[in-house]
Design a protein around this motif. Sequence first.
Motif, mmCIF file in Angstrom:
data_model
loop_
_atom_site.group_PDB
_atom_site.id
_atom_site.type_symbol
_atom_site.label_atom_id
_atom_site.label_comp_id
_atom_site.label_asym_id
_atom_site.label_seq_id
_atom_site.Cartn_x
_atom_site.Cartn_y
_atom_site.Cartn_z
ATOM 1 N N ARG A 192 -22.386 -13.473 7.046
ATOM 2 C CA ARG A 192 -21.626 -12.922 5.929
ATOM 3 C C ARG A 192 -21.574 -11.411 6.080
ATOM 4 O O ARG A 192 -22.608 -10.773 6.306
ATOM 5 N N ALA A 193 -20.386 -10.839 5.906
ATOM 6 C CA ALA A 193 -20.209 -9.400 6.103
ATOM 7 C C ALA A 193 -20.309 -8.615 4.801
ATOM 8 O O ALA A 193 -20.304 -7.397 4.825
ATOM 9 N N SER A 194 -20.371 -9.281 3.672
ATOM 10 C CA SER A 194 -20.498 -8.768 2.298
ATOM 11 C C SER A 194 -19.620 -9.632 1.421
ATOM 12 O O SER A 194 -20.101 -10.345 0.550
ATOM 13 N N CYS A 195 -18.312 -9.595 1.682
ATOM 14 C CA CYS A 195 -17.355 -10.429 0.958
ATOM 15 C C CYS A 195 -16.948 -11.638 1.805
ATOM 16 O O CYS A 195 -16.963 -12.761 1.343
ATOM 17 N N ASN A 196 -16.619 -11.382 3.063
ATOM 18 C CA ASN A 196 -16.081 -12.412 3.947
ATOM 19 C C ASN A 196 -17.100 -12.906 4.968
ATOM 20 O O ASN A 196 -18.062 -12.213 5.292
ATOM 21 N N ARG A 197 -16.839 -14.095 5.481
ATOM 22 C CA ARG A 197 -17.569 -14.612 6.634
ATOM 23 C C ARG A 197 -16.947 -14.015 7.895
ATOM 24 O O ARG A 197 -15.757 -13.739 7.933
ATOM 25 N N TYR A 198 -17.771 -13.807 8.925
ATOM 26 C CA TYR A 198 -17.256 -13.253 10.171
ATOM 27 C C TYR A 198 -17.825 -14.029 11.352
ATOM 28 O O TYR A 198 -18.834 -14.738 11.234
ATOM 29 N N THR A 199 -17.184 -13.890 12.478
ATOM 30 C CA THR A 199 -17.693 -14.452 13.729
ATOM 31 C C THR A 199 -17.313 -13.515 14.867
ATOM 32 O O THR A 199 -16.254 -12.880 14.837
ATOM 33 N N ALA A 200 -18.202 -13.403 15.841
ATOM 34 C CA ALA A 200 -17.977 -12.530 16.994
ATOM 35 C C ALA A 200 -18.750 -13.109 18.167
ATOM 36 O O ALA A 200 -19.514 -14.064 18.024
ATOM 37 N N SER A 201 -18.567 -12.524 19.328
ATOM 38 C CA SER A 201 -19.360 -12.897 20.491
ATOM 39 C C SER A 201 -20.414 -11.825 20.727
ATOM 40 O O SER A 201 -20.272 -10.689 20.271
ATOM 41 N N TYR A 202 -21.473 -12.186 21.411
ATOM 42 C CA TYR A 202 -22.463 -11.195 21.818
ATOM 43 C C TYR A 202 -22.964 -11.539 23.213
ATOM 44 O O TYR A 202 -22.865 -12.684 23.664
ATOM 45 N N ALA A 203 -23.469 -10.539 23.912
ATOM 46 C CA ALA A 203 -23.978 -10.755 25.262
ATOM 47 C C ALA A 203 -25.133 -9.801 25.527
ATOM 48 O O ALA A 203 -25.124 -8.650 25.077
#
Length: 264
Positions: A192-203
């Motif tokens: 959760r980013a505060s208001c919205n859900r988020y998704t990203a990649s990481y490496a």
Amino acid sequence: MDESSDFLCATPTLASLDIRRPGRAASVAKGGRMSRPLAWRLVAPLALCATLSACATGDAAVTLRAHGNEPFWSLEIDRVLRFSELGGRPLEGAVPKARTLDGVRRYTATVGGRLLEVAAAPRVCHDDMSGMPYPLAVSVAVDGRRLQGCGGDPAVLLRGAEWVVEDIDGGGIVDRSRVTLNFRADGRLDGRASCNRYTASYALSGEGLSVGRAASTLMACVPALMHQERRFLDVLQGVNRFEIGETGELRLIDASGRRIVARR
């Protein structure tokens, strides 16, 4: 190698402590204005302790990879034991039976006529060249010398239980808001980013941590939350390294030194 968080698993009774210290945490009063009451909650990281302990238990088939600097050395214990030093002749032999005492995994072997003693302790260890944190502090005794280094997979420090953000770039977070981080085994980061859900990649690489540009849902919230969300995602996508602090907090840091601090 810089070793930290020695107490995490060495003193289990600390896991029940709830220590409060003066600090800064942002809150929102009516109208969305920011205030800064004194409230800093430090809780001994049970989840991190369990993760680190898992790295030092099990049977002799568990893979261990470790390395150290000045002098450079590397160790691998898998189907065979391999040890090498810069400028020295590599040693290779059968994997000895592991012994675990007080959470520290130990191996003793005679390889090529040389006695080799290895100890892998579940303690956060920072590589003194790259700064990368590792879940194991590893020592190797050979020829009367004791070499210090780090081992294990840094990813295990990130993965597992959800991280809850408590500070964004030194400004705290909005009172009663929720910002979270979940590092998945498949290389996905979400929360959760505060208001919205988020998704990203990481490496993860040998030098640090990178996070891709995040995609998020499109909900609208009060201005204070939307501003916090933008700050969080802006810092997050610039992250290039991470640290685990002495009390188990996660610090995500970008190239300019901005950071996100989170706890489990």
